[in-house]
Design a protein around this motif. Structure first.
Motif, PDB file in Angstrom:
ATOM      1  N   PRO A 283       0.792  -1.243   0.000  1.00 16.08           N
ATOM      2  CA  PRO A 283       0.000   0.000   0.000  1.00 16.08           C
ATOM      3  C   PRO A 283       0.819   1.286   0.000  1.00 16.08           C
ATOM      4  CG  PRO A 283      -0.802  -1.552   1.666  1.00 16.08           C
ATOM      5  CD  PRO A 283       0.491  -2.101   1.159  1.00 16.08           C
ATOM      6  N   TYR A 330      -0.684  -3.886   5.619  1.00 17.62           N
ATOM      7  CA  TYR A 330      -1.936  -4.222   4.933  1.00 17.62           C
ATOM      8  C   TYR A 330      -3.114  -4.197   5.907  1.00 17.62           C
ATOM      9  CZ  TYR A 330       0.808  -5.802   0.911  1.00 17.62           C
ATOM     10  OH  TYR A 330       1.643  -5.849  -0.174  1.00 17.62           O
ATOM     11  N   GLN A 334      -3.258   0.065   5.956  1.00 16.95           N
ATOM     12  CA  GLN A 334      -4.091   0.214   4.750  1.00 16.95           C
ATOM     13  C   GLN A 334      -5.565  -0.015   5.110  1.00 16.95           C
ATOM     14  OE1 GLN A 334      -4.130   1.203   1.619  1.00 16.95           O
ATOM     15  NE2 GLN A 334      -6.135   0.334   1.164  1.00 16.95           N
ATOM     16  N   ARG A 432      -8.904  -9.275  -0.378  1.00 20.37           N
ATOM     17  CA  ARG A 432      -8.516  -8.181  -1.264  1.00 20.37           C
ATOM     18  C   ARG A 432      -9.528  -7.030  -1.175  1.00 20.37           C
ATOM     19  NH1 ARG A 432      -6.614 -11.400  -4.764  1.00 20.37           N
ATOM     20  NH2 ARG A 432      -8.547 -11.786  -5.869  1.00 20.37           N
ATOM     21  N   TYR A 436      -8.515  -3.313   0.067  1.00 22.22           N
ATOM     22  CA  TYR A 436      -8.432  -2.214  -0.914  1.00 22.22           C
ATOM     23  C   TYR A 436      -9.781  -1.589  -1.259  1.00 22.22           C
ATOM     24  CZ  TYR A 436      -3.875  -4.386  -1.676  1.00 22.22           C
ATOM     25  OH  TYR A 436      -2.629  -4.917  -1.501  1.00 22.22           O
ATOM     26  N   PRO A 441      -6.851  -3.843  -7.344  1.00 14.80           N
ATOM     27  CA  PRO A 441      -5.978  -2.786  -6.827  1.00 14.80           C
ATOM     28  C   PRO A 441      -4.684  -2.678  -7.625  1.00 14.80           C
ATOM     29  CG  PRO A 441      -5.842  -4.747  -5.445  1.00 14.80           C
ATOM     30  CD  PRO A 441      -6.928  -5.007  -6.440  1.00 14.80           C
ATOM     31  N   PHE A 446      -6.068   3.214  -5.151  1.00 14.21           N
ATOM     32  CA  PHE A 446      -6.693   2.980  -3.843  1.00 14.21           C
ATOM     33  C   PHE A 446      -5.985   3.834  -2.795  1.00 14.21           C
ATOM     34  CE2 PHE A 446      -3.193   0.015  -4.215  1.00 14.21           C
ATOM     35  CZ  PHE A 446      -2.556   0.124  -2.996  1.00 14.21           C
TER      36      PHE A 446
END
Ligand SMILES: [Zn+2]
Length: 578
Positions: A283, A330, A334, A432, A436, A441, A446
């Motif tokens: 990310p 993540y 993110q 996923r 995102y 993504p 994103f």
């Protein structure tokens, strides 16, 4: 953060710490509900000037915060530890008299000179100083860590996940309080290095020989903003992503750690290979994959992951602390939980990445060894999700009724069970989408997002095309694990799911009978099958299911008693020696 490793390590850390000044309950806890005035703020930018003085264990701060307004505001409420006295406050460059602000409990209330209409922008400059709260046992009981390198130089870190950003800068201490941009200007004694979040934007030497290190970060998590100061050496390189971009790699380490640091740095590309091929684009590829050696164990500080695992080796063949903290880029940075009640999204998914990475590298034996280790730690004292807003510590602390370590180990095993139920394509599509907000993504399409348990459930339902409410109801909203009761009645084997709240649980069960594996659909929560004469049977032979195991409960009771006795013996021994 990583779940607590061993009691011995924890008590060693506790013994080394100094006594901090008391924090108010408000400051000691992250994630109290934002009041209407705070909800009326859109946090556009934080410009943080911090002078960090290891000799006096103190800081001098000058923070300029820029907000958009969503409602009419007569005052601005910020969170800041009251043990950091305010020197001056200015609104849009106009100094305020000290009668216009107050901070009795850690909620810094600033009366505006005139009301602000919605849709305006306002900048608040807060100058403050003092000794920030010292961590008792970082990163679990956090704050500042004032340490020394093996050769006696200052080595400083912050770790404030549980307590929040308000321990050292004025902020909105709630997961949804992320500023869109943070500029950092950390001034430290020369020749020390301050490794920060995001992208390095230069260093200048001050007239007194101190150095100011400048950093620029987008959308950092509130507790991801961190201080890391030391006589660091640096390894750097580039990673060519499968998505076409190039990701800068950086590791700041102590000179004493040269060999270990080089070995750890060599792991970075493989970690990125795994995450980018399994989950999706890193990310923060336009900033860096950054890691810094710290005097505490570790913390998922955004793009500057804290690493203090001593370059340990394990049977898994990689540094699982680094891999865990990196997973939070993540699941945490993110995809950020909208409330701490949803923290299993950070820790359950973050922890599941270690077995998954092991399976990716070495196959099933390594994967299942992780799952078994996790299984031994599942306690089922409280449900993983309460369904109500909670503060961070209320989730972590089992004595406050929280699920504690279950958000890690049980959360990971729930993900394993979901994957087995719906299959890899649906499972990874769900992850996923949760991370995102989309299925395709690519770098640039994103941004960091907030997620919740409810949203995750809705995504899972839509992508799998199945009603999975019964699944999440059983595993996330009930403390006890589903129990599979088996009874042999003559040649008939009868299986029944038993749940704490008697909710439906149509979870299929594999049964091995002799050399054959048969799947019972368990549509109404029960099923049966005839056994050939003399046949033996095994339930769930391929370990797809998370369910109650009395054997593990007996093991845990035995271990708890053994540890309690060892503790009592040690106490009695200490008394006898006095
Ligand atoms: Zn973690």
């Amino acid at each position: 953060m990583k779940k607590i490793a061993t009691a011995a390590a924890a008590s060693l850390l506790a013994a080394c710490a100094t006594t901090p000044p008391p924090l108010t309950d408000y400051s000691a806890n992250s994630g109290a509900a934002r009041n209407p005035d705070q909800q009326g703020l859109a946090f556009d930018k934080a410009d943080l000037k911090l002078r960090i003085e290891p000799d006096t264990r103190s800081i001098q701060g000058d923070a300029t915060l820029t907000f958009g307004t969503r409602s009419t505001l007569r005052r601005i409420d910020l969170d800041l530890d009251r043990n950091l006295p305010i020197d001056a406050i200015a609104v849009d460059g106009q100094p305020l008299g000290p009668e216009r602000w107050r901070n009795p409990q850690g909620l810094l209330s600033i009366d505006l000179p005139q009301p602000l209409e919605p849709g305006r922008t306002v900048s608040i400059e807060v100058k403050y100083h003092g000794q920030p709260h010292v961590a008792k046992r970082a990163p679990w009981d956090g704050g500042f860590v004032w340490s020394k390198t093996p050769d006696g130089q200052p080595w400083v870190a912050s770790a404030v996940e549980g307590e929040g950003c308000d321990l050292f800068w004025p902020c909105i201490d709630h997961p949804t309080g992320k500023p869109k941009v943070v500029d950092e200007h950390f001034t430290v004694p020369g020749p020390l290095v301050a490794a920060g979040n995001g992208v390095a934007t230069g260093m200048n030497v001050e007239p007194d020989g101190w150095r100011t290190w400048h950093w620029h970060a987008n959308n950092p998590s509130t507790y991801g903003v961190s201080i890391n100061v030391g006589p660091y050496k640096e390894l750097s390189g580039d990673y060519k992503s499968r998505f076409g971009n190039t990701i800068p790699l950086h590791l700041w380490y102590l000179a004493q750690s040269e060999k270990g640091a080089r070995e750890l740095f060599a792991e970075f590309p493989q970690i990125l290979d795994f995450f980018e091929s399994t989950i999706g684009p890193y990310p923060f590829g336009d900033e860096k994959m950054g890691v810094v050696e710290t005097p505490h164990k570790g913390m998922e500080h955004q793009t500057i992951n804290a690493y203090g695992n001593g370059y340990a080796k394990t049977v898994h063949g990689y540094d699982d602390l680094l891999q865990h903290e990196f997973a939070h880029e993540y699941f945490g940075n993110q995809l950020t939980n909208a409330d701490w009640d949803d923290m299993w999204l950070h820790e359950g998914l973050g922890s599941y990445m270690q077995p998954l990475y092991s399976q990716y590298l070495h196959g099933d034996m390594d994967y299942y060894s992780w799952l078994m280790q996790f299984r031994g730690g599942v306690r089922n004292k409280a449900a993983i999700v309460s369904g109500k807003p909670r503060r961070e510590e209320d989730v972590y602390d089992t004595e406050r009724g929280g699920p504690g370590q279950d958000i890690y180990v049980k959360g990971a095993l729930v993900m394993h069970t979901l994957r087995e139920l719906i299959g890899d394509p649906a499972f990874f599509a769900i992850i996923r989408e949760a991370v995102y907000g989309r299925q395709d993504p690519r770098p640039g399409n994103f941004k960091p997002r907030y997620g919740s348990t409810r949203e995750f459930m809705a995504i899972a339902k839509r992508i799998s095309g199945r009603d999975l409410d019964w699944f999440f109801q059983a595993y996330l909203y009930q403390a006890a694990l589903p129990e599979l009761q088996a009874k042999q009645d003559g040649k008939r084997l009868l299986l029944t799911w038993k749940l704490e709240k008697n909710t439906p649980f149509p979870m299929p069960v594999d049964v091995r009978i002799g050399e054959q594996v048969v799947t019972l659909p368990m549509t109404n929560g029960s099923g049966s099958i005839d056994l050939p004469a003399g046949a033996t049977w095994t339930l769930d032979p391929h370990a797809k299911l998370l369910k109650r195991e009395t054997s593990i409960e007996r093991y845990q009771a035995y271990e708890d008693a053994r540890k309690a006795k060892a503790k009592a013996d040690a106490k009695a021994g200490a008394k006898a020696n006095n």
